[in-house]
Design an enzyme around this catalytic site. Sequence first.
Site, PDB file in Angstrom:
ATOM      1  N   SER A  11       0.837  -1.196   0.000  1.00  0.00           N
ATOM      2  CA  SER A  11       0.000   0.000   0.000  1.00  0.00           C
ATOM      3  C   SER A  11       0.872   1.246   0.000  1.00  0.00           C
ATOM      4  O   SER A  11       1.660   1.482   0.927  1.00  0.00           O
ATOM      5  CB  SER A  11      -0.887   0.015   1.243  1.00  0.00           C
ATOM      6  OG  SER A  11      -1.479   1.289   1.361  1.00  0.00           O
ATOM      7  N   HIS A  35      -1.394  -1.270  -4.198  1.00  0.00           N
ATOM      8  CA  HIS A  35      -2.629  -0.827  -3.550  1.00  0.00           C
ATOM      9  C   HIS A  35      -2.577   0.688  -3.349  1.00  0.00           C
ATOM     10  O   HIS A  35      -1.622   1.217  -2.787  1.00  0.00           O
ATOM     11  CB  HIS A  35      -2.745  -1.557  -2.219  1.00  0.00           C
ATOM     12  CG  HIS A  35      -4.019  -1.333  -1.478  1.00  0.00           C
ATOM     13  ND1 HIS A  35      -5.173  -2.037  -1.736  1.00  0.00           N
ATOM     14  CD2 HIS A  35      -4.320  -0.485  -0.462  1.00  0.00           C
ATOM     15  CE1 HIS A  35      -6.129  -1.647  -0.909  1.00  0.00           C
ATOM     16  NE2 HIS A  35      -5.644  -0.695  -0.119  1.00  0.00           N
ATOM     17  N   ASP A  37      -4.670   3.905  -1.867  1.00  0.00           N
ATOM     18  CA  ASP A  37      -5.759   4.298  -0.971  1.00  0.00           C
ATOM     19  C   ASP A  37      -6.228   5.720  -1.278  1.00  0.00           C
ATOM     20  O   ASP A  37      -5.479   6.673  -1.091  1.00  0.00           O
ATOM     21  CB  ASP A  37      -5.294   4.215   0.484  1.00  0.00           C
ATOM     22  CG  ASP A  37      -5.059   2.783   0.920  1.00  0.00           C
ATOM     23  OD1 ASP A  37      -6.022   2.001   0.899  1.00  0.00           O
ATOM     24  OD2 ASP A  37      -3.908   2.448   1.259  1.00  0.00           O
ATOM     25  N   MET A  39      -8.720   8.558  -0.153  1.00  0.00           N
ATOM     26  CA  MET A  39      -9.546   8.960   1.001  1.00  0.00           C
ATOM     27  C   MET A  39      -9.981  10.407   0.819  1.00  0.00           C
ATOM     28  O   MET A  39      -9.192  11.244   0.380  1.00  0.00           O
ATOM     29  CB  MET A  39      -8.743   8.842   2.290  1.00  0.00           C
ATOM     30  CG  MET A  39      -8.103   7.477   2.511  1.00  0.00           C
ATOM     31  SD  MET A  39      -7.392   7.380   4.164  1.00  0.00           S
ATOM     32  CE  MET A  39      -6.454   5.863   4.058  1.00  0.00           C
ATOM     33  N   HIS A  68      -8.339   1.473  -3.815  1.00  0.00           N
ATOM     34  CA  HIS A  68      -9.253   1.281  -2.677  1.00  0.00           C
ATOM     35  C   HIS A  68      -9.871   2.632  -2.355  1.00  0.00           C
ATOM     36  O   HIS A  68      -9.230   3.499  -1.761  1.00  0.00           O
ATOM     37  CB  HIS A  68      -8.439   0.727  -1.497  1.00  0.00           C
ATOM     38  CG  HIS A  68      -9.218   0.546  -0.238  1.00  0.00           C
ATOM     39  ND1 HIS A  68      -8.621   0.328   0.987  1.00  0.00           N
ATOM     40  CD2 HIS A  68     -10.562   0.545   0.005  1.00  0.00           C
ATOM     41  CE1 HIS A  68      -9.544   0.200   1.921  1.00  0.00           C
ATOM     42  NE2 HIS A  68     -10.729   0.339   1.357  1.00  0.00           N
ATOM     43  N   MET A  70     -11.958   4.979  -0.342  1.00  0.00           N
ATOM     44  CA  MET A  70     -12.607   5.227   0.955  1.00  0.00           C
ATOM     45  C   MET A  70     -13.236   6.608   0.845  1.00  0.00           C
ATOM     46  O   MET A  70     -12.742   7.595   1.401  1.00  0.00           O
ATOM     47  CB  MET A  70     -11.571   5.144   2.082  1.00  0.00           C
ATOM     48  CG  MET A  70     -11.200   3.706   2.415  1.00  0.00           C
ATOM     49  SD  MET A  70      -9.626   3.576   3.285  1.00  0.00           S
ATOM     50  CE  MET A  70      -8.533   3.577   1.871  1.00  0.00           C
ATOM     51  N   MET A 139     -11.639  -5.324   5.665  1.00  0.00           N
ATOM     52  CA  MET A 139     -10.721  -4.542   6.492  1.00  0.00           C
ATOM     53  C   MET A 139     -10.392  -5.330   7.758  1.00  0.00           C
ATOM     54  O   MET A 139     -11.288  -5.897   8.397  1.00  0.00           O
ATOM     55  CB  MET A 139     -11.346  -3.206   6.898  1.00  0.00           C
ATOM     56  CG  MET A 139     -11.651  -2.241   5.760  1.00  0.00           C
ATOM     57  SD  MET A 139     -10.258  -1.795   4.712  1.00  0.00           S
ATOM     58  CE  MET A 139      -9.120  -1.085   5.898  1.00  0.00           C
ATOM     59  N   GLY A 144      -9.058   4.081   7.267  1.00  0.00           N
ATOM     60  CA  GLY A 144      -8.744   5.500   7.417  1.00  0.00           C
ATOM     61  C   GLY A 144      -7.278   5.827   7.609  1.00  0.00           C
ATOM     62  O   GLY A 144      -6.818   6.857   7.112  1.00  0.00           O
ATOM     63  N   PHE A 145      -6.562   4.985   8.302  1.00  0.00           N
ATOM     64  CA  PHE A 145      -5.161   5.298   8.589  1.00  0.00           C
ATOM     65  C   PHE A 145      -4.309   4.042   8.509  1.00  0.00           C
ATOM     66  O   PHE A 145      -4.769   2.950   8.864  1.00  0.00           O
ATOM     67  CB  PHE A 145      -5.017   5.911   9.994  1.00  0.00           C
ATOM     68  CG  PHE A 145      -5.705   7.244  10.106  1.00  0.00           C
ATOM     69  CD1 PHE A 145      -5.056   8.416   9.728  1.00  0.00           C
ATOM     70  CD2 PHE A 145      -7.018   7.317  10.553  1.00  0.00           C
ATOM     71  CE1 PHE A 145      -5.708   9.643   9.805  1.00  0.00           C
ATOM     72  CE2 PHE A 145      -7.684   8.538  10.626  1.00  0.00           C
ATOM     73  CZ  PHE A 145      -7.026   9.708  10.258  1.00  0.00           C
ATOM     74  N   GLY A 146      -3.059   4.222   8.066  1.00  0.00           N
ATOM     75  CA  GLY A 146      -2.107   3.127   8.086  1.00  0.00           C
ATOM     76  C   GLY A 146      -1.522   2.979   9.482  1.00  0.00           C
ATOM     77  O   GLY A 146      -1.770   3.796  10.379  1.00  0.00           O
ATOM     78  N   GLY A 147      -0.764   1.927   9.668  1.00  0.00           N
ATOM     79  CA  GLY A 147      -0.028   1.746  10.915  1.00  0.00           C
ATOM     80  C   GLY A 147      -0.854   1.315  12.110  1.00  0.00           C
ATOM     81  O   GLY A 147      -0.384   1.388  13.247  1.00  0.00           O
ATOM     82  N   ASP A 177      -6.870  -6.106   4.488  1.00  0.00           N
ATOM     83  CA  ASP A 177      -6.200  -4.802   4.468  1.00  0.00           C
ATOM     84  C   ASP A 177      -6.195  -4.225   5.871  1.00  0.00           C
ATOM     85  O   ASP A 177      -7.253  -3.977   6.452  1.00  0.00           O
ATOM     86  CB  ASP A 177      -6.968  -3.891   3.491  1.00  0.00           C
ATOM     87  CG  ASP A 177      -6.312  -2.524   3.335  1.00  0.00           C
ATOM     88  OD1 ASP A 177      -5.203  -2.315   3.860  1.00  0.00           O
ATOM     89  OD2 ASP A 177      -6.933  -1.665   2.665  1.00  0.00           O
ATOM     90  N   GLY A 178      -4.987  -3.988   6.381  1.00  0.00           N
ATOM     91  CA  GLY A 178      -4.844  -3.323   7.671  1.00  0.00           C
ATOM     92  C   GLY A 178      -4.058  -4.148   8.667  1.00  0.00           C
ATOM     93  O   GLY A 178      -4.494  -5.234   9.056  1.00  0.00           O
ATOM     94  N   GLY A 179      -2.886  -3.654   9.043  1.00  0.00           N
ATOM     95  CA  GLY A 179      -2.073  -4.317  10.056  1.00  0.00           C
ATOM     96  C   GLY A 179      -1.473  -5.633   9.602  1.00  0.00           C
ATOM     97  O   GLY A 179      -1.059  -6.449  10.426  1.00  0.00           O
ATOM     98  N   GLY A 199       1.034  -1.975   4.049  1.00  0.00           N
ATOM     99  CA  GLY A 199       1.620  -0.643   3.902  1.00  0.00           C
ATOM    100  C   GLY A 199       2.886  -0.509   4.720  1.00  0.00           C
ATOM    101  O   GLY A 199       4.004  -0.605   4.197  1.00  0.00           O
TER     102      GLY A 199
END
Length: 227
Positions: A11, A35, A37, A39, A68, A70, A139, A144-147, A177-179, A199
């Site tokens: 990402s 990927h 994102d 937003m 993606h 959002m 998800m 909304g946010f990476g990390g 997607d996410g973490g 990401g």
Amino acid sequence: MPETSLVVAPSLLAADFSRLGEQARAVEGAADWLHVDVMDNHFVPNLTIGLPVVQSLTTATTLPLDVHLMIDAPDRWAPGYAELGVYNVSFHVEAAADPVGLAKDLRAIGSRAGLAIDRDTPVEPYLDLLPHFDTLLIMTIKAGFGGQEFMPELLDKVRAARRHLRAGHLELRLEVDGGVNEDTIEAAAQAGADAFVAGTAVYGAADPAGAVRALRRQVEKAAESAS
Ligand code: DX5
Ligand code: ZN
């Protein structure tokens, strides 16, 4: 449909935005998709990039773009991304007025259509829509946010979706997607995911392409231990 048995999609959200082209090319040869994102500061509080930057990315890299969205009102905006020639356009079911109609439009333009499900949305009510889609993005954080930290309890949705795909012989990519990182990717694979967005785990590493390869090895290991 699938061109490879598993997909790793770095990402760009975690990349250096002052040199997106270079960062995209850094994972060519290792990644399957890139990927991206989008937003809008409405559907999610964060704000990233839109059509002009995605358009530039289509010529900056040979990687298929996995967009993606959002954003609010994807019915209005998503077709514009498909018209850029991106590989896959995913939009959120929470934001779409007519998900099936929009999926048909995206496919008619020539891209794949993806249905994205945020943290607080159950997947069951939407399983019947899946024949109209090419990817299902679940998800594993709040969008909304990476990390953010991976939420293993959301893998129940991945398991439910995988059971449904198997039972109906549906060939969708099941994307998480996410973490996603070296500690969490095996659990996602065991739950039935076959596309993995990462990401921070990729662009936070000194060697992004090496990080993609390491993630792929983790999934292959999970597959071997399951067989
Ligand atoms: C967040 C985005 C993700 C994000 C994941 O809403 O959809 O694609 O980049 O970032 P990591 O892998 O850092 O959780
Ligand atoms: Zn994403």
